[in-house]
Write a protein that holds these residues in place. Structure first.
Motif, PDB file in Angstrom:
ATOM      1  N   ALA A 106      40.580  73.925  24.170  1.00 46.15           N
ATOM      2  CA  ALA A 106      39.938  74.517  22.989  1.00 46.15           C
ATOM      3  C   ALA A 106      40.436  73.893  21.686  1.00 46.15           C
ATOM      4  O   ALA A 106      39.662  73.730  20.742  1.00 46.15           O
ATOM      5  CB  ALA A 106      40.162  76.030  22.975  1.00 46.15           C
ATOM      6  N   SER A 107      41.703  73.485  21.651  1.00 43.92           N
ATOM      7  CA  SER A 107      42.244  72.878  20.431  1.00 43.92           C
ATOM      8  C   SER A 107      41.669  71.487  20.175  1.00 43.92           C
ATOM      9  O   SER A 107      41.816  70.947  19.090  1.00 43.92           O
ATOM     10  CB  SER A 107      43.770  72.798  20.503  1.00 43.92           C
ATOM     11  OG  SER A 107      44.179  71.915  21.536  1.00 43.92           O
ATOM     12  N   HIS A 108      40.998  70.901  21.179  1.00 42.84           N
ATOM     13  CA  HIS A 108      40.392  69.580  21.036  1.00 42.84           C
ATOM     14  C   HIS A 108      38.889  69.636  20.777  1.00 42.84           C
ATOM     15  O   HIS A 108      38.252  68.607  20.587  1.00 42.84           O
ATOM     16  CB  HIS A 108      40.656  68.727  22.276  1.00 42.84           C
ATOM     17  CG  HIS A 108      42.094  68.441  22.504  1.00 42.84           C
ATOM     18  ND1 HIS A 108      42.596  68.106  23.739  1.00 42.84           N
ATOM     19  CD2 HIS A 108      43.159  68.424  21.665  1.00 42.84           C
ATOM     20  CE1 HIS A 108      43.892  67.915  23.659  1.00 42.84           C
ATOM     21  NE2 HIS A 108      44.266  68.104  22.401  1.00 42.84           N
ATOM     22  N   HIS A 109      38.315  70.824  20.786  1.00 43.94           N
ATOM     23  CA  HIS A 109      36.859  70.950  20.641  1.00 43.94           C
ATOM     24  C   HIS A 109      36.346  70.381  19.321  1.00 43.94           C
ATOM     25  O   HIS A 109      35.279  69.771  19.285  1.00 43.94           O
ATOM     26  CB  HIS A 109      36.417  72.398  20.821  1.00 43.94           C
ATOM     27  CG  HIS A 109      36.368  72.811  22.260  1.00 43.94           C
ATOM     28  ND1 HIS A 109      35.675  73.918  22.686  1.00 43.94           N
ATOM     29  CD2 HIS A 109      36.921  72.277  23.375  1.00 43.94           C
ATOM     30  CE1 HIS A 109      35.808  74.043  24.001  1.00 43.94           C
ATOM     31  NE2 HIS A 109      36.568  73.064  24.430  1.00 43.94           N
ATOM     32  N   ALA A 110      37.086  70.563  18.251  1.00 43.66           N
ATOM     33  CA  ALA A 110      36.639  70.024  16.958  1.00 43.66           C
ATOM     34  C   ALA A 110      36.572  68.498  16.999  1.00 43.66           C
ATOM     35  O   ALA A 110      35.616  67.900  16.492  1.00 43.66           O
ATOM     36  CB  ALA A 110      37.563  70.492  15.837  1.00 43.66           C
ATOM     37  N   THR A 158      48.056  79.082  35.706  1.00 42.66           N
ATOM     38  CA  THR A 158      48.994  78.571  34.717  1.00 42.66           C
ATOM     39  C   THR A 158      48.255  78.136  33.460  1.00 42.66           C
ATOM     40  O   THR A 158      47.101  77.730  33.523  1.00 42.66           O
ATOM     41  CB  THR A 158      49.756  77.361  35.318  1.00 42.66           C
ATOM     42  OG1 THR A 158      50.318  77.754  36.566  1.00 42.66           O
ATOM     43  CG2 THR A 158      50.863  76.880  34.413  1.00 42.66           C
ATOM     44  N   ASP A 159      48.934  78.208  32.316  1.00 42.87           N
ATOM     45  CA  ASP A 159      48.333  77.724  31.072  1.00 42.87           C
ATOM     46  C   ASP A 159      48.097  76.222  31.158  1.00 42.87           C
ATOM     47  O   ASP A 159      48.925  75.483  31.697  1.00 42.87           O
ATOM     48  CB  ASP A 159      49.242  78.004  29.872  1.00 42.87           C
ATOM     49  CG  ASP A 159      49.175  79.458  29.441  1.00 42.87           C
ATOM     50  OD1 ASP A 159      48.181  80.124  29.765  1.00 42.87           O
ATOM     51  OD2 ASP A 159      50.122  79.915  28.774  1.00 42.87           O
ATOM     52  N   VAL A 160      46.974  75.776  30.634  1.00 36.72           N
ATOM     53  CA  VAL A 160      46.637  74.357  30.594  1.00 36.72           C
ATOM     54  C   VAL A 160      46.938  73.871  29.173  1.00 36.72           C
ATOM     55  O   VAL A 160      46.267  74.288  28.232  1.00 36.72           O
ATOM     56  CB  VAL A 160      45.144  74.125  30.941  1.00 36.72           C
ATOM     57  CG1 VAL A 160      44.815  72.643  30.938  1.00 36.72           C
ATOM     58  CG2 VAL A 160      44.808  74.750  32.283  1.00 36.72           C
ATOM     59  N   PRO A 161      47.937  72.986  29.001  1.00 37.03           N
ATOM     60  CA  PRO A 161      48.354  72.598  27.657  1.00 37.03           C
ATOM     61  C   PRO A 161      47.528  71.491  27.003  1.00 37.03           C
ATOM     62  O   PRO A 161      47.697  71.203  25.828  1.00 37.03           O
ATOM     63  CB  PRO A 161      49.785  72.106  27.884  1.00 37.03           C
ATOM     64  CG  PRO A 161      49.759  71.556  29.273  1.00 37.03           C
ATOM     65  CD  PRO A 161      48.806  72.436  30.028  1.00 37.03           C
ATOM     66  N   ASP A 162      46.639  70.855  27.765  1.00 34.24           N
ATOM     67  CA  ASP A 162      45.896  69.705  27.239  1.00 34.24           C
ATOM     68  C   ASP A 162      44.501  69.666  27.849  1.00 34.24           C
ATOM     69  O   ASP A 162      44.066  70.630  28.458  1.00 34.24           O
ATOM     70  CB  ASP A 162      46.667  68.404  27.520  1.00 34.24           C
ATOM     71  CG  ASP A 162      47.051  68.263  28.983  1.00 34.24           C
ATOM     72  OD1 ASP A 162      46.274  68.711  29.857  1.00 34.24           O
ATOM     73  OD2 ASP A 162      48.118  67.704  29.271  1.00 34.24           O
ATOM     74  N   SER A 163      43.823  68.545  27.710  1.00 34.81           N
ATOM     75  CA  SER A 163      42.452  68.416  28.217  1.00 34.81           C
ATOM     76  C   SER A 163      42.366  67.705  29.567  1.00 34.81           C
ATOM     77  O   SER A 163      41.290  67.281  29.969  1.00 34.81           O
ATOM     78  CB  SER A 163      41.598  67.653  27.191  1.00 34.81           C
ATOM     79  OG  SER A 163      41.404  68.440  26.041  1.00 34.81           O
ATOM     80  N   PHE A 164      43.473  67.588  30.273  1.00 31.81           N
ATOM     81  CA  PHE A 164      43.479  66.854  31.541  1.00 31.81           C
ATOM     82  C   PHE A 164      43.277  67.792  32.722  1.00 31.81           C
ATOM     83  O   PHE A 164      43.906  68.832  32.829  1.00 31.81           O
ATOM     84  CB  PHE A 164      44.767  66.060  31.697  1.00 31.81           C
ATOM     85  CG  PHE A 164      44.968  65.081  30.579  1.00 31.81           C
ATOM     86  CD1 PHE A 164      44.057  64.062  30.371  1.00 31.81           C
ATOM     87  CD2 PHE A 164      46.030  65.187  29.704  1.00 31.81           C
ATOM     88  CE1 PHE A 164      44.203  63.157  29.321  1.00 31.81           C
ATOM     89  CE2 PHE A 164      46.195  64.310  28.663  1.00 31.81           C
ATOM     90  CZ  PHE A 164      45.286  63.290  28.476  1.00 31.81           C
TER      91      PHE A 164
END
Length: 171
Positions: free
Chosen positions: A125-129, A159-165
C-alpha cells in the motif's frame, strides 16, 4: 492438433542448486518445486472476480512477472529482470513491460483490440502512489492496484508483508 500443452521451464537452475544441495545434505524431504505462475494459478484470486481475461503483475527478487489468465486458467507468464529493487524502478518497468505484454497478447489473438484488459498489480500500500504515477490507464490497459497485504491474508499468510515482493507469500 486438438491438444493444448503448457510448457514450464527452469531457466536459471544454478540459482537453486545451493538451496537444493543444502536440503539434500540435511536430508530434508521436498514435495515439489513450483514456479510463481503455477502457484499463483492455483490461488483463488478474489480481486479478479468477474473478469474473464486479466493480467496479474508481481515483483520478486527474480524480477517482475506478468501472468495472463483466461477464463480462470493461467495461459502465459513472462519474467523481466529488474535493474534495481526500488519501488520507482519496479513501477517504471511495470508500465513499460505491460505494454509489451499486451502487444504480444494482441498478436497471439489472446485478447481483442479495443477490449479493456484489467492489469492487477500486487504492491504494498505504501507503494501505490509510485505505481499510480507510472502505471496510467492508457489504451486497452486498465491498471488496478491491489494491496499485497490483503492478497496475503486471502491466501492464509499471517505475517506482515513489509514490501511489494511476493516471494515469501507464495512459499
Amino acid at each position: 492438433r486438438d491438444e493444448r500443452i503448457q510448457f514450464a521451464a527452469l531457466t536459471r537452475p544454478n540459482m537453486l542448486t545451493p538451496r537444493l544441495d543444502a536440503r539434500r545434505d540435511a536430508r530434508l524431504p521436498m514435495r515439489g518445486l513450483y514456479s510463481v505462475p503455477l502457484v499463483l494459478g492455483r490461488q483463488k484470486l478474489d480481486f479478479a472476480a468477474g473478469e474473464k481475461r486479466f493480467v496479474v503483475v508481481t515483483a520478486s527478487a527474480g524480477g517482475l512477472r506478468q501472468t495472463f489468465f483466461d477464463d480462470g486458467q493461467m495461459r502465459f507468464s513472462r519474467l523481466t529482470q529488474l535493474p534495481s529493487l526500488q519501488a520507482e524502478t519496479i513501477a517504471t518497468t511495470c508500465s513499460k513491460e505491460t505494454a509489451k505484454t499486451v502487444q504480444y497478447l494482441l498478436g497471439q489473438r489472446q485478447i481483442t483490440r479495443g477490449a479493456t484488459l484489467p492489469v492487477f498489480v500486487l504492491a504494498h500500500a505504501s507503494h501505490h502512489a509510485v505505481f499510480g504515477s507510472h502505471c496510467a490507464n492508457i489504451g486497452d490497459i486498465d491498471y488496478r492496484l491491489i494491496d499485497i497485504q490483503t492478497f496475503a491474508g486471502s491466501v492464509g499468510y499471517k505475517t506482515d508483508v513489509p514490501d511489494s515482493f511476493i516471494d515469501s507469500i507464495l512459499v
